[in-house]
Design an enzyme around this catalytic site. Structure first.
Site, PDB file in Angstrom:
ATOM      1  N   PRO A  24       0.850  -1.194   0.000  1.00  0.00           N
ATOM      2  CG  PRO A  24       0.074  -0.977   2.196  1.00  0.00           C
ATOM      3  CD  PRO A  24       0.809  -1.913   1.288  1.00  0.00           C
ATOM      4  CD  GLN A  77      -1.798  -0.013   5.201  1.00  0.00           C
ATOM      5  OE1 GLN A  77      -1.550   1.089   4.733  1.00  0.00           O
ATOM      6  NE2 GLN A  77      -0.860  -0.895   5.546  1.00  0.00           N
ATOM      7  CB  CYS A 107       2.527   4.962   7.892  1.00  0.00           C
ATOM      8  SG  CYS A 107       2.770   6.541   7.043  1.00  0.00           S
ATOM      9  CE  LYS A 146       3.652  -2.658   4.310  1.00  0.00           C
ATOM     10  NZ  LYS A 146       4.603  -1.658   4.829  1.00  0.00           N
TER      11      LYS A 146
END
EC number: 1.3.1.91
Length: 337
Positions: A24, A77, A107, A146
């Site tokens: 993503p 996501q 992130c 993730k």
């Protein structure tokens, strides 16, 4: 809601679907990018850009969640850290028919830190476990994570197994691990993708330590050969990011061989297959650039690639730009083929 349904793509099975996936990526892996990528690989798992749970709850749901049936298998996501919000967003997303729901714990941008989600969640594994339990309660498809190997001054060898163990206790069986630390202070998101050193051995060690979990590696993978080598070392899957975007021809065409599938269309055939999709987009009032920006790297490394990029980049903003521009760009490559 756009009707998505199930496509006629091969049944990969949850244990095999993630042998290769495309990461993503914000502002990149939108629905046009994913449709384009799907023409090159029938098997790889595709991921949406991250969508925050509050955006789904309060924003324009069709614009955020719609996708084409051809994109399967596809994962949504989510970003967030409030279990109740994430549960509600997951329940809403159920109606769109995604094959997987993934929570972003990797992130490092300032925006996600201020919202207490993304990589900062590596510091709060119990909260992540609560989030995942709430999401799983609302989902009929796998719910996955993730993450990074750690953040800031954390010791990854200590933090990562503890994080996995805590979250797995909430019923999560699938982890995509970006094999770099994230530095929440002092590095930009771009620097966080490049400067912290990769630690593939640690991710491989997590697969040995948790053999019953699905462990996939992300970070620095630039070729199919590299992906295959990592799979051969025992990982369940490999996620390719920017290489799949900038050089999709090399990284996605032929990728289905990782499943023993001979599907490998020629790049020219991919362009031809995009034509009806582009035409429909233009007829619906869309702009050519919204699609062609994802196609610029298709011929990377081949004679004529520079001309392909130049013609598309220079002509796409001209009034009435459409399929003839695609033909003109393609001629730059065909002339040298």
């Amino acid at each position: 809601m756009q009707a998505t349904g199930q496509s006629d793509q091969p049944d990969t099975g949850q244990g095999m679907a993630h042998r290769l996936s495309v990461a993503p990526m914000m502002d990149w892996t939108d629905r046009h990018c994913r449709f384009f990528h799907r023409l090159m690989t029938r098997r790889a798992m595709l991921y949406t850009e991250m969508v925050t749970a509050p955006a789904i709850l309060h924003g324009p749901k069709p614009r955020l969640l719609d996708f084409s049936a051809e994109e399967h298998p596809i994962a949504l996501q989510l970003g967030g850290s409030d279990p109740a919000e994430l549960a509600r967003a997951t329940a809403i997303a159920q109606g769109w028919g995604y094959d997987e729901i993934n929570l972003n714990c990797g992130c490092p941008s300032d925006r996600v830190q201020s919202g207490c989600f993304g990589a900062v969640l590596m510091e709060r594994p119990a909260l992540v476990a609560d989030c995942m339990a709430a999401m799983r309660a609302e989902s009929d498809v796998p719910v996955t994570v993730k993450c990074r190997i750690g953040v800031d001054d954390q010791i990854p060898e200590e933090v990562l197994p503890r994080f996995i163990e805590t979250v797995a206790a909430a019923g999560v069986t699938h982890f995509v691990i970006h094999a770099r630390k994230a530095w929440l202070q002092g590095l930009s998101p771009k620097e966080n993708r490049e400067i912290p050193p990769l630690d593939y051995p640690l991710v491989l060690a997590m697969k040995r330590r948790f053999p019953d979990l699905t462990i996939c590696l992300n970070g620095g993978v630039a070729s199919l050969a590299q992906a295959r080598a990592l799979l051969d070392q025992g990982l369940d899957g490999v996620m390719i990011g920017r290489a799949a975007y900038h050089d999709p021809g090399s990284t996605l065409i032929g990728a289905d061989a990782l499943w023993g599938d001979g599907f490998a269309p020629d790049a020219f055939a991919v362009v031809e297959a995009m034509r009806p999709y582009i035409a429909a987009h233009l007829e619906g009032g869309g702009r050519l650039h919204q699609i062609t920006r994802h196609m610029l790297g298709l011929f990377t490394g081949r004679p004529g690639a520079r001309g392909w990029r130049r013609v598309l980049s220079e002509g796409v903003s001209r009034p009435g730009a459409g399929l003839p521009l695609i033909d003109a760009a393609l001629a730059e490559v065909q002339a040298l083929a």
